[in-house]
Design a protein around this motif. Structure first.
Motif, PDB file in Angstrom:
ATOM      1  N   GLY A  44      52.353  39.167  39.487  1.00  0.00           N
ATOM      2  CA  GLY A  44      52.898  37.833  39.247  1.00  0.00           C
ATOM      3  C   GLY A  44      53.364  37.657  37.825  1.00  0.00           C
ATOM      4  N   ASN A  45      54.625  37.238  37.648  1.00  0.00           N
ATOM      5  CA  ASN A  45      55.121  36.897  36.319  1.00  0.00           C
ATOM      6  C   ASN A  45      54.735  35.484  35.922  1.00  0.00           C
ATOM      7  OD1 ASN A  45      56.421  39.104  35.058  1.00  0.00           O
ATOM      8  ND2 ASN A  45      58.158  38.915  36.438  1.00  0.00           N
ATOM      9  N   GLY A  46      54.554  34.609  36.905  1.00  0.00           N
ATOM     10  CA  GLY A  46      54.081  33.262  36.655  1.00  0.00           C
ATOM     11  C   GLY A  46      52.596  33.172  36.937  1.00  0.00           C
ATOM     12  N   ALA A  47      52.110  31.964  37.224  1.00  0.00           N
ATOM     13  CA  ALA A  47      50.703  31.767  37.550  1.00  0.00           C
ATOM     14  C   ALA A  47      50.376  32.373  38.913  1.00  0.00           C
ATOM     15  CB  ALA A  47      50.370  30.285  37.544  1.00  0.00           C
ATOM     16  N   VAL A  48      49.193  32.991  39.024  1.00  0.00           N
ATOM     17  CA  VAL A  48      48.675  33.481  40.295  1.00  0.00           C
ATOM     18  C   VAL A  48      47.414  32.686  40.611  1.00  0.00           C
ATOM     19  CG1 VAL A  48      47.761  35.455  41.560  1.00  0.00           C
ATOM     20  CG2 VAL A  48      49.602  35.798  39.900  1.00  0.00           C
ATOM     21  N   THR A  49      47.406  31.986  41.756  1.00  0.00           N
ATOM     22  CA  THR A  49      46.290  31.113  42.115  1.00  0.00           C
ATOM     23  C   THR A  49      45.824  31.417  43.523  1.00  0.00           C
ATOM     24  OG1 THR A  49      47.201  29.364  40.708  1.00  0.00           O
ATOM     25  CG2 THR A  49      45.521  28.722  42.310  1.00  0.00           C
ATOM     26  N   LEU A  50      44.526  31.713  43.674  1.00  0.00           N
ATOM     27  CA  LEU A  50      43.928  31.993  44.977  1.00  0.00           C
ATOM     28  C   LEU A  50      42.866  30.946  45.278  1.00  0.00           C
ATOM     29  CD1 LEU A  50      45.056  34.832  44.075  1.00  0.00           C
ATOM     30  CD2 LEU A  50      43.180  35.831  45.376  1.00  0.00           C
ATOM     31  N   THR A  51      42.915  30.398  46.500  1.00  0.00           N
ATOM     32  CA  THR A  51      41.890  29.473  46.980  1.00  0.00           C
ATOM     33  C   THR A  51      41.439  29.946  48.356  1.00  0.00           C
ATOM     34  OG1 THR A  51      42.938  27.644  45.778  1.00  0.00           O
ATOM     35  CG2 THR A  51      41.343  27.072  47.486  1.00  0.00           C
ATOM     36  N   ASN A  52      40.130  30.182  48.498  1.00  0.00           N
ATOM     37  CA  ASN A  52      39.582  30.649  49.789  1.00  0.00           C
ATOM     38  C   ASN A  52      40.335  31.869  50.313  1.00  0.00           C
ATOM     39  OD1 ASN A  52      37.743  28.415  49.875  1.00  0.00           O
ATOM     40  ND2 ASN A  52      39.392  27.133  50.666  1.00  0.00           N
ATOM     41  N   SER A  53      40.592  32.795  49.427  1.00  0.00           N
ATOM     42  CA  SER A  53      41.409  33.960  49.775  1.00  0.00           C
ATOM     43  C   SER A  53      40.738  35.254  49.342  1.00  0.00           C
ATOM     44  CB  SER A  53      42.796  33.840  49.143  1.00  0.00           C
ATOM     45  OG  SER A  53      43.502  32.733  49.701  1.00  0.00           O
ATOM     46  N   THR A  54      41.258  36.373  49.876  1.00  0.00           N
ATOM     47  CA  THR A  54      40.694  37.696  49.612  1.00  0.00           C
ATOM     48  C   THR A  54      41.799  38.674  49.226  1.00  0.00           C
ATOM     49  OG1 THR A  54      38.887  37.356  51.190  1.00  0.00           O
ATOM     50  CG2 THR A  54      39.421  39.625  50.621  1.00  0.00           C
ATOM     51  N   VAL A  55      41.532  39.451  48.161  1.00  0.00           N
ATOM     52  CA  VAL A  55      42.404  40.555  47.750  1.00  0.00           C
ATOM     53  C   VAL A  55      41.536  41.801  47.744  1.00  0.00           C
ATOM     54  CG1 VAL A  55      43.835  41.497  45.907  1.00  0.00           C
ATOM     55  CG2 VAL A  55      43.882  39.034  46.386  1.00  0.00           C
ATOM     56  N   SER A  56      41.791  42.740  48.679  1.00  0.00           N
ATOM     57  CA  SER A  56      40.870  43.861  48.847  1.00  0.00           C
ATOM     58  C   SER A  56      41.583  45.176  49.146  1.00  0.00           C
ATOM     59  CB  SER A  56      39.874  43.568  49.966  1.00  0.00           C
ATOM     60  OG  SER A  56      40.518  43.448  51.211  1.00  0.00           O
ATOM     61  N   VAL A  57      41.008  46.249  48.617  1.00  0.00           N
ATOM     62  CA  VAL A  57      41.390  47.634  48.910  1.00  0.00           C
ATOM     63  C   VAL A  57      42.874  47.880  48.649  1.00  0.00           C
ATOM     64  CG1 VAL A  57      40.965  49.551  50.499  1.00  0.00           C
ATOM     65  CG2 VAL A  57      39.666  47.462  50.769  1.00  0.00           C
ATOM     66  N   ASN A  58      43.383  47.305  47.577  1.00  0.00           N
ATOM     67  CA  ASN A  58      44.735  47.601  47.113  1.00  0.00           C
ATOM     68  C   ASN A  58      44.671  48.603  45.967  1.00  0.00           C
ATOM     69  OD1 ASN A  58      46.262  45.325  48.637  1.00  0.00           O
ATOM     70  ND2 ASN A  58      44.541  44.281  47.644  1.00  0.00           N
ATOM     71  N   THR A  59      45.795  49.292  45.704  1.00  0.00           N
ATOM     72  CA  THR A  59      45.824  50.360  44.704  1.00  0.00           C
ATOM     73  C   THR A  59      47.090  50.285  43.865  1.00  0.00           C
ATOM     74  OG1 THR A  59      44.609  51.839  46.197  1.00  0.00           O
ATOM     75  CG2 THR A  59      45.771  52.860  44.367  1.00  0.00           C
ATOM     76  N   SER A  60      46.925  50.447  42.540  1.00  0.00           N
ATOM     77  CA  SER A  60      48.085  50.625  41.669  1.00  0.00           C
ATOM     78  C   SER A  60      47.829  51.787  40.732  1.00  0.00           C
ATOM     79  CB  SER A  60      48.354  49.357  40.850  1.00  0.00           C
ATOM     80  OG  SER A  60      47.374  49.196  39.843  1.00  0.00           O
ATOM     81  N   ASP A  61      48.875  52.500  40.377  1.00  0.00           N
ATOM     82  CA  ASP A  61      48.731  53.622  39.455  1.00  0.00           C
ATOM     83  C   ASP A  61      48.612  53.160  38.009  1.00  0.00           C
ATOM     84  OD1 ASP A  61      48.751  55.524  41.455  1.00  0.00           O
ATOM     85  OD2 ASP A  61      50.907  55.888  41.315  1.00  0.00           O
ATOM     86  N   PHE A  62      49.065  51.930  37.715  1.00  0.00           N
ATOM     87  CA  PHE A  62      48.973  51.419  36.352  1.00  0.00           C
ATOM     88  C   PHE A  62      47.938  50.294  36.291  1.00  0.00           C
ATOM     89  CE2 PHE A  62      53.566  52.941  35.487  1.00  0.00           C
ATOM     90  CZ  PHE A  62      53.105  54.233  35.285  1.00  0.00           C
ATOM     91  N   ASN A  63      48.346  49.047  36.120  1.00  0.00           N
ATOM     92  CA  ASN A  63      47.414  47.943  35.884  1.00  0.00           C
ATOM     93  C   ASN A  63      47.259  47.039  37.103  1.00  0.00           C
ATOM     94  OD1 ASN A  63      47.254  48.781  33.154  1.00  0.00           O
ATOM     95  ND2 ASN A  63      49.075  47.585  32.650  1.00  0.00           N
ATOM     96  N   GLY A  64      46.048  46.481  37.254  1.00  0.00           N
ATOM     97  CA  GLY A  64      45.834  45.483  38.297  1.00  0.00           C
ATOM     98  C   GLY A  64      45.861  46.050  39.693  1.00  0.00           C
ATOM     99  N   GLY A  65      44.789  46.730  40.067  1.00  0.00           N
ATOM    100  CA  GLY A  65      44.743  47.243  41.439  1.00  0.00           C
ATOM    101  C   GLY A  65      44.864  46.146  42.467  1.00  0.00           C
ATOM    102  N   GLY A  66      44.157  45.045  42.227  1.00  0.00           N
ATOM    103  CA  GLY A  66      44.276  43.902  43.122  1.00  0.00           C
ATOM    104  C   GLY A  66      45.369  42.954  42.691  1.00  0.00           C
ATOM    105  N   ILE A  67      45.259  42.466  41.439  1.00  0.00           N
ATOM    106  CA  ILE A  67      46.188  41.475  40.894  1.00  0.00           C
ATOM    107  C   ILE A  67      46.585  41.876  39.481  1.00  0.00           C
ATOM    108  CG2 ILE A  67      46.499  39.062  40.212  1.00  0.00           C
ATOM    109  CD1 ILE A  67      44.199  38.393  42.212  1.00  0.00           C
ATOM    110  N   SER A  68      47.879  41.856  39.188  1.00  0.00           N
ATOM    111  CA  SER A  68      48.384  41.980  37.831  1.00  0.00           C
ATOM    112  C   SER A  68      49.159  40.718  37.511  1.00  0.00           C
ATOM    113  CB  SER A  68      49.288  43.211  37.687  1.00  0.00           C
ATOM    114  OG  SER A  68      49.795  43.317  36.378  1.00  0.00           O
ATOM    115  N   GLY A  69      48.659  39.946  36.521  1.00  0.00           N
ATOM    116  CA  GLY A  69      49.281  38.660  36.224  1.00  0.00           C
ATOM    117  C   GLY A  69      49.722  38.550  34.781  1.00  0.00           C
ATOM    118  N   ASN A  70      50.983  38.170  34.573  1.00  0.00           N
ATOM    119  CA  ASN A  70      51.461  37.910  33.220  1.00  0.00           C
ATOM    120  C   ASN A  70      51.177  36.486  32.784  1.00  0.00           C
ATOM    121  OD1 ASN A  70      52.489  40.495  32.680  1.00  0.00           O
ATOM    122  ND2 ASN A  70      54.393  40.030  33.756  1.00  0.00           N
TER     123      ASN A  70
END
Length: 345
Positions: A221-247
């Motif tokens: 996300g280049n803007g705001a990233v907002t999670l409510t009652n949510s799940t971020v799981s078993v994701n993969t990145s080679d650089f930053n933020g396996g689940g979430i990368s937020g600017n």
């Protein structure tokens, strides 16, 4: 049924200067330069219909090219191809709206399933198994806002760029929806979602997505990233933020980030802005630095847990790696591991 037709210019199956409306109909195996199945200068509306196996050889819209609104209800767009341009399934200059519909197995340069210059809205719909062969948005490329309600985006691929599942040039909003098993290919950010505006999830799941040689396995996300009652799981990145990368700011409320992996910073969350957790859990994530959370801005936890995360190799901050202030209120940081400094924080 309209099938097996060819046009050297627009609309292999149907060309309409005005509105094009299909009910209980099938378009298949048609070919044109643009709009392999349908090219419409007005609104294009499908109800209980199928557009499949059509090809746009040089322009956009393998299945459907719409200069006005494109609206699907109880319909399927599958197996269409835009060989060198946008929108393997659908390319819409106006709003694209799907209700109880499926876009699957389509291919284009950008927006393998759907490419929309206006808002793209899915309600009780599925976008799956589509491919953007050269640029953005394996499943969906949205120049306007992208909104999903009770919908699924899964198994899509942006072969060499950003947004394996969804590329949103403005805001991306999910409610009761799932983005899973998508891939942003070589040097691509946002395996599941790439958002240039704000990314907002409510009662939603982002899982099993991959950013290859990029950041934000689940969400970038280049803007705001907002999670409510949510799940971020078993994701993969080679650089930053396996689940979430937020600017921008990353905010979790009653949410879970677990089992994600990053090659560099922030196995669960990598935040360049403030990272704020309330009644949330970050657990079982892995990265070189900041196994759970890597924050350049302030990191604030309230009634939250960071546990079982790992900073590998020469990394610091098994649970949390923070450059700015780290503040905990009624929170727990436990069972985290770092190879160098700060097993917990």
């Amino acid at each position: 049924t309209v099938s097996g037709n060819t046009s050297d210019f627009n609309g292999g199956g149907i060309y309409g200067d005005g509105a094009v409306t299909l009910t209980n109909s099938t378009l298949s195996g048609n070919t044109a330069s643009t709009g392999g199945g349908i090219s419409g200068n007005g609104a294009v509306t499908l109800t209980n219909s199928t557009v499949s196996g059509n090809t746009a050889s040089t322009g956009g819209g393998g299945g459907i090219l719409g200069n006005g609104a494109v609206t699907l209800t109880n319909s399927t767009v599958s197996g269409n191809t835009s060989t060198t341009s946008d929108g393997g399934g659908i390319y819409g200059y106006g709003a694209v709206t799907l209700t109880d519909s499926t876009v699957s197995g389509n291919t284009a340069s950008t927006g393998g399933g759907i490419s929309g210059d206006g808002a793209v809205t899915l309600i009780n719909s599925t976008v799956s198994g589509n491919t953007a062969s050269s640029y953005y948005g394996g499943g969906i490329y949205g120049y306007g806002d992208v909104t999903l309600t009770n919908s699924t985006v899964s198994g899509n691929t942006a072969t060499t760029n950003n947004g394996g599942g969804i590329y949103g040039n403005r805001d991306v909003t999910l409610t009761n929806s799932t983005v899973s098993g998508n891939t942003a290919g070589n040097n691509g950010d946002g395996g599941g979602i790439y958002g240039k505006g704000d990314v907002t999830l409510t009662n939603s799941t982002i899982s099993g997505n991959t950013a290859t040689n990029g950041s934000g396995g689940g969400i970038y996300g280049n803007g705001a990233v907002t999670l409510t009652n949510s799940t971020v799981s078993v994701n993969t990145s080679d650089f930053n933020g396996g689940g979430i990368s937020g600017n921008g700011a990353v905010t979790l409320i009653n949410s879970t980030v677990s089992g994600n992996t990053a090659g560099n910073n922030g196995g669960g969350i990598s935040g360049n802005g403030a990272v704020t957790l309330t009644n949330s859990t970050v657990s079982g994530n892995t990265a070189s630095i900041g196994g759970g959370i890597s924050g350049k801005g302030a990191v604030t936890l309230t009634n939250s847990t960071v546990s079982g995360n790992t900073a590998t190799k020469y990394g610091n901050g098994g649970g949390i790696s923070g450059i700015s202030a780290v503040t905990l209120t009624n929170s727990t940081v436990s069972g985290n591991t770092a190879k160098v400094n700060g097993g917990g924080i």
